[in-house]
Scaffold this motif. Structure first.
Motif, PDB file in Angstrom:
ATOM      1  N   HIS A 182       4.613   3.161  11.205  1.00 10.21           N
ATOM      2  CA  HIS A 182       4.443   2.963   9.772  1.00 10.21           C
ATOM      3  C   HIS A 182       3.814   4.162   9.085  1.00 10.21           C
ATOM      4  CE1 HIS A 182       4.507  -1.591  10.611  1.00 10.21           C
ATOM      5  NE2 HIS A 182       5.654  -1.220  10.093  1.00 10.21           N
ATOM      6  N   LEU A 183       3.454   5.193   9.839  1.00 14.41           N
ATOM      7  CA  LEU A 183       2.873   6.385   9.212  1.00 14.41           C
ATOM      8  C   LEU A 183       4.009   7.251   8.683  1.00 14.41           C
ATOM      9  CD1 LEU A 183       0.103   7.550   8.586  1.00 14.41           C
ATOM     10  CD2 LEU A 183       0.371   9.071  10.529  1.00 14.41           C
ATOM     11  N   LEU A 184       4.698   6.692   7.709  1.00 14.38           N
ATOM     12  CA  LEU A 184       5.816   7.355   7.052  1.00 14.38           C
ATOM     13  C   LEU A 184       5.451   7.563   5.594  1.00 14.38           C
ATOM     14  CD1 LEU A 184       8.743   5.196   8.493  1.00 14.38           C
ATOM     15  CD2 LEU A 184       7.809   7.332   9.415  1.00 14.38           C
ATOM     16  N   GLY A 185       6.046   8.559   4.976  1.00 14.91           N
ATOM     17  CA  GLY A 185       5.708   8.823   3.588  1.00 14.91           C
ATOM     18  C   GLY A 185       6.740   9.697   2.909  1.00 14.91           C
ATOM     19  N   SER A 186       6.411  10.101   1.700  1.00 17.68           N
ATOM     20  CA  SER A 186       7.291  10.956   0.919  1.00 17.68           C
ATOM     21  C   SER A 186       7.248  12.374   1.469  1.00 17.68           C
ATOM     22  CB  SER A 186       6.832  10.958  -0.544  1.00 17.68           C
ATOM     23  OG  SER A 186       5.601  11.678  -0.652  1.00 17.68           O
ATOM     24  N   TRP A 187       7.984  13.265   0.812  1.00 20.49           N
ATOM     25  CA  TRP A 187       7.994  14.656   1.264  1.00 20.49           C
ATOM     26  C   TRP A 187       6.590  15.261   1.250  1.00 20.49           C
ATOM     27  CZ3 TRP A 187       6.060  18.409  -1.888  1.00 20.49           C
ATOM     28  CH2 TRP A 187       5.963  18.114  -3.252  1.00 20.49           C
ATOM     29  N   ALA A 188       5.707  14.739   0.377  1.00 11.32           N
ATOM     30  CA  ALA A 188       4.342  15.261   0.280  1.00 11.32           C
ATOM     31  C   ALA A 188       3.336  14.413   1.051  1.00 11.32           C
ATOM     32  CB  ALA A 188       3.922  15.358  -1.181  1.00 11.32           C
ATOM     33  N   GLY A 189       3.836  13.470   1.859  1.00 12.03           N
ATOM     34  CA  GLY A 189       2.938  12.655   2.664  1.00 12.03           C
ATOM     35  C   GLY A 189       2.340  11.478   1.950  1.00 12.03           C
ATOM     36  N   ALA A 190       2.894  11.085   0.790  1.00 13.46           N
ATOM     37  CA  ALA A 190       2.385   9.905   0.073  1.00 13.46           C
ATOM     38  C   ALA A 190       2.848   8.650   0.798  1.00 13.46           C
ATOM     39  CB  ALA A 190       2.888   9.905  -1.372  1.00 13.46           C
ATOM     40  N   MET A 191       1.937   7.695   0.979  1.00 18.89           N
ATOM     41  CA  MET A 191       2.173   6.586   1.899  1.00 18.89           C
ATOM     42  C   MET A 191       2.043   5.222   1.229  1.00 18.89           C
ATOM     43  SD  MET A 191      -0.296   8.083   4.942  1.00 18.89           S
ATOM     44  CE  MET A 191      -1.750   7.730   3.937  1.00 18.89           C
ATOM     45  N   GLY A 192       2.787   4.265   1.767  1.00 18.27           N
ATOM     46  CA  GLY A 192       2.615   2.867   1.425  1.00 18.27           C
ATOM     47  C   GLY A 192       3.185   2.451   0.085  1.00 18.27           C
ATOM     48  N   HIS A 193       2.922   1.196  -0.277  1.00 21.97           N
ATOM     49  CA  HIS A 193       3.443   0.613  -1.514  1.00 21.97           C
ATOM     50  C   HIS A 193       3.027   1.389  -2.749  1.00 21.97           C
ATOM     51  CE1 HIS A 193       5.274  -3.251  -0.254  1.00 21.97           C
ATOM     52  NE2 HIS A 193       4.463  -3.133   0.787  1.00 21.97           N
ATOM     53  N   THR A 194       1.825   1.945  -2.734  1.00 21.22           N
ATOM     54  CA  THR A 194       1.323   2.650  -3.913  1.00 21.22           C
ATOM     55  C   THR A 194       1.200   4.151  -3.684  1.00 21.22           C
ATOM     56  OG1 THR A 194      -0.850   1.817  -3.196  1.00 21.22           O
ATOM     57  CG2 THR A 194       0.182   0.728  -5.073  1.00 21.22           C
ATOM     58  N   GLN A 195       1.824   4.641  -2.593  1.00 24.18           N
ATOM     59  CA  GLN A 195       2.024   6.070  -2.352  1.00 24.18           C
ATOM     60  C   GLN A 195       0.752   6.909  -2.466  1.00 24.18           C
ATOM     61  OE1 GLN A 195       5.588   7.685  -1.591  1.00 24.18           O
ATOM     62  NE2 GLN A 195       4.933   5.800  -0.583  1.00 24.18           N
ATOM     63  N   PHE A 196      -0.150   6.694  -1.522  1.00 22.33           N
ATOM     64  CA  PHE A 196      -1.391   7.457  -1.452  1.00 22.33           C
ATOM     65  C   PHE A 196      -1.264   8.592  -0.450  1.00 22.33           C
ATOM     66  CE2 PHE A 196      -3.252   4.490  -4.130  1.00 22.33           C
ATOM     67  CZ  PHE A 196      -4.595   4.752  -4.355  1.00 22.33           C
ATOM     68  N   ILE A 197      -1.673   9.800  -0.839  1.00 20.76           N
ATOM     69  CA  ILE A 197      -1.762  10.873   0.129  1.00 20.76           C
ATOM     70  C   ILE A 197      -2.949  10.571   1.045  1.00 20.76           C
ATOM     71  CG2 ILE A 197      -0.626  12.610  -1.317  1.00 20.76           C
ATOM     72  CD1 ILE A 197      -3.423  13.679  -2.039  1.00 20.76           C
ATOM     73  N   PRO A 198      -2.969  11.137   2.250  1.00 16.16           N
ATOM     74  CA  PRO A 198      -4.001  10.766   3.235  1.00 16.16           C
ATOM     75  C   PRO A 198      -5.448  10.877   2.753  1.00 16.16           C
ATOM     76  CG  PRO A 198      -2.225  11.887   4.343  1.00 16.16           C
ATOM     77  CD  PRO A 198      -1.913  11.974   2.872  1.00 16.16           C
TER      78      PRO A 198
END
Length: 406
Positions: A186-202
């Motif tokens: 589940h450690l998947l994200g956008s091209w910039a590493g934004a994650m989850g339902h609300t797209q948080f960077i790490p």
């Protein structure tokens, strides 16, 4: 970071196996020796930052080359490059408004709890959820969600402008893995590493992630309440004013207005009025004029909460889109002075019909999602070439009618 509980050790074990499975697909790509050397060197930095050798090696197992997809996306950001009407049409649209209203009813107990704790109204959180991940719809799309470790390593290695960002976020992502907050798959994200339902960077996840559902995990990937609460925590921590507006559509006088911030009363003296004819609730509030499409497009008088929204994404377009979508979810009417478009626009349902017809005729291969993105516009151009008409690429009513006739 919270201390690891016994169940988090189990989660960590699952993380290891998931990372190995995901990495096997990466191994099929041609290795890049220079990148592999960079990974080897960065390992020293990670270990000095508290990452265990085991976590690092498992996270990078099978990752032997940068992801060109990430670099392609990094060079194009719609907040800054898309035409203004296109940016807003793809975000403040019928499908998103209706889905937001449905989710508002469905999630009401959680939204009420989150609002009580953080002071952020549900419509704003629903708008963020929509814009960031289409209400979680993108999370299962492997064409959009990629390995966070590989994406951030790619930026740190191959993108000079984002090298520092990539390194910082990669270390934070590795710490998330090490803490057992999420399974590796589940450690998947956008091209910039934004994650989850609300797209948080790490790093933002580390600073603001919330376990509001009480299961012991700050899980923005699988728990919608956690994801929405995390977004609310970010806004609240950055000065969100409960019950205050983000902004209003306004009408402005023909003469040039001064730049900067003034009170609502001072703006009114210069001829600024609410576009819908209503009065401003507060005359003392400090505000600023925003003209995202210039003087011929919609004008907005924005307040403190507008600038808090920019802490989520530092773009005027983004903050206005969130505000407008939140207003529409709450029942507000469309803009009085709409965006100026070089064609007759389609709503999201009509865009879906356009995409279906383009797909049937072999011009379009993307998702039927009602969003006129680059793939849809490219398909329209191909159709226009075949039809022998001027090539513009606009997802217009005129093109839809022509497709229906052929």
């Amino acid at each position: 970071m919270p201390r690891l509980q016994w169940f988090q050790y189990l989660s960590y074990a699952l993380t290891v196996s998931a990372v190995l499975l995901f990495s096997s697909a990466q191994a099929q790509e041609k290795a890049d020796p220079a990148f592999e050397q960079w990974v080897k060197e960065f390992r020293k930095t990670a270990l000095k930052s508290g990452i265990s050798a085991e976590v690092y090696d498992q996270a990078f197992r099978g990752i032997t080359s940068p992801d060109q997809w990430v670099l392609d996306r990094a060079s194009y950001q719609p907040e800054f490059k898309a035409p203004v009407w296109q940016y807003f049409d793809n975000r403040v649209q019928k499908r998103a408004i209706e889905r937001g209203q449905q989710e508002k009813e469905k999630m009401k107990p959680w939204l009420d709890k989150i609002e009580k704790r953080f002071g952020v109204e549900p419509n704003i959180l629903l708008a963020i959820w929509s814009v960031e991940s289409s209400f979680g719809g993108i999370l299962g799309n492997d064409q959009v969600m990629r390995s966070v470790v590989r994406s951030l390593a790619t930026l740190a290695y191959a993108d000079p402008q984002r090298k520092k960002f990539g390194r910082q976020q990669l270390l934070a992502a590795l710490k998330i893995l090490q803490a057992g907050d999420v399974e590796g798959k589940h450690l998947l994200g956008s091209w910039a590493g934004a994650m989850g339902h609300t797209q948080f960077i790490p790093t933002s996840y580390q600073a603001y992630a919330v376990d509001i559902d009480g299961d012991g995990k700050r899980d923005i990937w699988n728990s919608i309440p956690d994801a929405l609460a995390t977004a609310a925590n970010l806004l609240s921590s950055n000065g969100w004013q409960k019950g205050k507006p983000w902004g209003y559509e306004v009408s402005i006088p023909a003469r040039k207005l001064p730049a900067g911030k003034m009170t609502v009363a001072e703006w009114e003296k210069l001829g600024v009025k609410r576009a819908n004819g209503e009065s401003f609730p507060s005359k003392k509030a400090v505000a600023e004029i925003k003209l995202p499409a210039g003087r011929n497009g919609p004008a907005f008088l924005v307040f403190k909460n507008f600038f808090v929204l920019k802490r989520y994404n530092n773009s005027d377009r983004y903050a206005i889109a969130i505000g407008l979508l939140a207003d529409r979810i709450g029942g507000a009417t469309p803009l009085v002075n709409d965006w100026q478009r070089p064609f007759t626009p389609l709503n999201s349902v009509q865009v879906e019909e356009l995409q279906k017809l383009l797909k049937q005729k072999g011009f379009y291969t993307g998702d039927i999602d009602g969003k006129a993105g680059p793939g849809t516009r490219k398909a329209v151009k191909e159709f226009e070439k075949r039809a022998g008409i001027e090539v513009k690429g606009y997802p217009s009513k005129e093109i839809l009618e022509l497709l229906k006739k052929q």
